[in-house]
Design a protein around this motif. Sequence first.
Motif, PDB file in Angstrom:
ATOM      1  N   UNK A  85       0.821  -1.208   0.000  1.00  7.50           N
ATOM      2  CA  UNK A  85       0.000   0.000   0.000  1.00  7.50           C
ATOM      3  C   UNK A  85       0.868   1.276   0.000  1.00  7.50           C
ATOM      4  N   UNK A  86       0.517   2.195  -0.899  1.00  5.69           N
ATOM      5  CA  UNK A  86       1.320   3.397  -1.120  1.00  5.69           C
ATOM      6  C   UNK A  86       1.553   4.203   0.153  1.00  5.69           C
ATOM      7  N   UNK A  87       0.523   4.333   0.996  1.00  2.00           N
ATOM      8  CA  UNK A  87       0.675   5.139   2.209  1.00  2.00           C
ATOM      9  C   UNK A  87       1.708   4.536   3.156  1.00  2.00           C
ATOM     10  N   UNK A  88       1.838   3.209   3.160  1.00  2.00           N
ATOM     11  CA  UNK A  88       2.862   2.557   3.985  1.00  2.00           C
ATOM     12  C   UNK A  88       4.245   2.720   3.357  1.00  2.00           C
ATOM     13  N   UNK A  89       4.319   2.456   2.068  1.00  2.00           N
ATOM     14  CA  UNK A  89       5.591   2.510   1.341  1.00  2.00           C
ATOM     15  C   UNK A  89       6.211   3.909   1.408  1.00  2.00           C
ATOM     16  N   UNK A  90       5.403   4.928   1.140  1.00  2.00           N
ATOM     17  CA  UNK A  90       5.937   6.289   1.028  1.00  2.00           C
ATOM     18  C   UNK A  90       6.466   6.853   2.336  1.00  2.00           C
ATOM     19  N   UNK A  91       6.014   6.347   3.463  1.00  2.00           N
ATOM     20  CA  UNK A  91       6.512   6.883   4.736  1.00  2.00           C
ATOM     21  C   UNK A  91       7.504   5.960   5.444  1.00  2.00           C
ATOM     22  N   UNK A  92       7.767   4.787   4.870  1.00  2.26           N
ATOM     23  CA  UNK A  92       8.629   3.801   5.544  1.00  2.26           C
ATOM     24  C   UNK A  92      10.057   4.302   5.750  1.00  2.26           C
ATOM     25  N   UNK A  93      10.628   4.973   4.756  1.00  2.00           N
ATOM     26  CA  UNK A  93      12.000   5.476   4.913  1.00  2.00           C
ATOM     27  C   UNK A  93      12.062   6.541   6.000  1.00  2.00           C
ATOM     28  N   UNK A  94      11.041   7.395   6.039  1.00  2.00           N
ATOM     29  CA  UNK A  94      10.989   8.442   7.064  1.00  2.00           C
ATOM     30  C   UNK A  94      10.899   7.822   8.454  1.00  2.00           C
ATOM     31  N   UNK A  95      10.069   6.794   8.595  1.00  2.00           N
ATOM     32  CA  UNK A  95       9.935   6.113   9.882  1.00  2.00           C
ATOM     33  C   UNK A  95      11.260   5.472  10.287  1.00  2.00           C
ATOM     34  N   UNK A  96      11.923   4.815   9.325  1.00  2.00           N
ATOM     35  CA  UNK A  96      13.212   4.188   9.618  1.00  2.00           C
ATOM     36  C   UNK A  96      14.225   5.237  10.093  1.00  2.00           C
ATOM     37  N   UNK A  97      14.320   6.345   9.374  1.00  4.99           N
ATOM     38  CA  UNK A  97      15.295   7.388   9.738  1.00  4.99           C
ATOM     39  C   UNK A  97      14.995   7.966  11.114  1.00  4.99           C
ATOM     40  N   UNK A  98      13.721   8.224  11.383  1.00  7.55           N
ATOM     41  CA  UNK A  98      13.336   8.742  12.703  1.00  7.55           C
ATOM     42  C   UNK A  98      13.672   7.729  13.787  1.00  7.55           C
ATOM     43  N   UNK A  99      13.277   6.474  13.602  1.00  6.97           N
ATOM     44  CA  UNK A  99      13.466   5.444  14.625  1.00  6.97           C
ATOM     45  C   UNK A  99      14.931   5.107  14.868  1.00  6.97           C
ATOM     46  N   UNK A 100      15.790   5.366  13.880  1.00  9.11           N
ATOM     47  CA  UNK A 100      17.215   5.051  14.011  1.00  9.11           C
ATOM     48  C   UNK A 100      18.098   6.288  14.158  1.00  9.11           C
ATOM     49  N   UNK A 101      17.469   7.427  14.425  1.00  6.87           N
ATOM     50  CA  UNK A 101      18.182   8.686  14.667  1.00  6.87           C
ATOM     51  C   UNK A 101      19.161   9.031  13.547  1.00  6.87           C
ATOM     52  N   UNK A 102      18.735   8.790  12.292  1.00  7.90           N
ATOM     53  CA  UNK A 102      19.544   9.179  11.139  1.00  7.90           C
ATOM     54  C   UNK A 102      19.515  10.703  11.057  1.00  7.90           C
ATOM     55  N   UNK A 103      20.685  11.306  10.857  1.00  7.50           N
ATOM     56  CA  UNK A 103      20.798  12.767  10.844  1.00  7.50           C
ATOM     57  C   UNK A 103      20.437  13.405   9.510  1.00  7.50           C
ATOM     58  N   UNK A 104      20.544  12.640   8.420  1.00  8.67           N
ATOM     59  CA  UNK A 104      20.266  13.190   7.088  1.00  8.67           C
ATOM     60  C   UNK A 104      19.975  12.036   6.138  1.00  8.67           C
ATOM     61  N   UNK A 105      18.919  12.175   5.335  1.00  6.83           N
ATOM     62  CA  UNK A 105      18.617  11.194   4.294  1.00  6.83           C
ATOM     63  C   UNK A 105      18.831  11.831   2.934  1.00  6.83           C
ATOM     64  N   UNK A 106      19.594  11.163   2.070  1.00  5.85           N
ATOM     65  CA  UNK A 106      19.820  11.586   0.682  1.00  5.85           C
ATOM     66  C   UNK A 106      18.948  10.692  -0.187  1.00  5.85           C
ATOM     67  N   UNK A 107      17.980  11.281  -0.896  1.00  9.90           N
ATOM     68  CA  UNK A 107      16.996  10.494  -1.639  1.00  9.90           C
ATOM     69  C   UNK A 107      16.555  11.266  -2.872  1.00  9.90           C
ATOM     70  N   UNK A 108      16.124  10.536  -3.899  1.00 13.25           N
ATOM     71  CA  UNK A 108      15.716  11.176  -5.149  1.00 13.25           C
ATOM     72  C   UNK A 108      14.203  11.201  -5.368  1.00 13.25           C
ATOM     73  N   UNK A 109      13.417  10.782  -4.376  1.00 11.92           N
ATOM     74  CA  UNK A 109      11.964  10.737  -4.535  1.00 11.92           C
ATOM     75  C   UNK A 109      11.305  11.827  -3.703  1.00 11.92           C
ATOM     76  N   UNK A 110      10.865  12.908  -4.361  1.00 12.05           N
ATOM     77  CA  UNK A 110      10.283  14.032  -3.621  1.00 12.05           C
ATOM     78  C   UNK A 110       9.085  13.647  -2.748  1.00 12.05           C
ATOM     79  N   UNK A 111       8.269  12.691  -3.187  1.00 13.70           N
ATOM     80  CA  UNK A 111       7.073  12.310  -2.426  1.00 13.70           C
ATOM     81  C   UNK A 111       7.425  11.810  -1.028  1.00 13.70           C
ATOM     82  N   UNK A 112       8.576  11.192  -0.867  1.00 17.55           N
ATOM     83  CA  UNK A 112       8.967  10.682   0.443  1.00 17.55           C
ATOM     84  C   UNK A 112       9.275  11.821   1.415  1.00 17.55           C
ATOM     85  N   UNK A 113       9.787  12.923   0.883  1.00 20.94           N
ATOM     86  CA  UNK A 113      10.215  14.043   1.719  1.00 20.94           C
ATOM     87  C   UNK A 113       9.132  14.590   2.619  1.00 20.94           C
ATOM     88  N   UNK A 114       7.886  14.517   2.187  1.00 19.76           N
ATOM     89  CA  UNK A 114       6.772  15.052   2.972  1.00 19.76           C
ATOM     90  C   UNK A 114       6.609  14.339   4.313  1.00 19.76           C
TER      91      UNK A 114
END
Length: 161
Positions: A85-114
């Motif tokens: 499901x798109x709503x799960x897929x599009x926020x998964x990287x953000x959740x991972x970065x938040x949960x793992x205290x990643x300081x910066x994500x470099x990504x080419x998909x603007x939709x994920x940034x939201x």
Amino acid sequence: MTASSKIGIDFHGVITAAPDFFRDFTRLASARGHEIHVISGGSAQTVRPFLENRGIVWQHLFSLLDYFSALGRVEHLAGGAFHVPEELWNKAKADYCRDNAVNLQIDDTPAYGAFFVTPFCLYDSVRRTCRLGEREVDFGGSPAQALAEVESFIAAQKTKK
């Protein structure tokens, strides 16, 4: 150097667009004490050999496909395709970065940034730049210079907290 920073790098469209650059960037970042998180939609089984064969350094590899498969959320389609499901897929990287205290994500998909609370650097593979709000980082020249700019941004973010 920004000690112990965590840098997330998307696989498809970022690392795959400039593997030699990211080989040198990740080697230098790791040597300077940064933790590299390669974050991919594809399975670790296919991503890992690409990274290893090109000498790209990472400490953590997160696969959305593997993650959602383990949760039973992947619908396998004909011909090897799959659907999450798109709503799960599009926020998964953000959740991972938040949960793992990643300081910066470099990504080419603007939709994920939201979905990100983690700073999100929008990578442009044609121009080989990465947009951090009003700031643009040059990923087309020296990996050392790009890393210095990333470190400067992360240090400024840590100071704001």
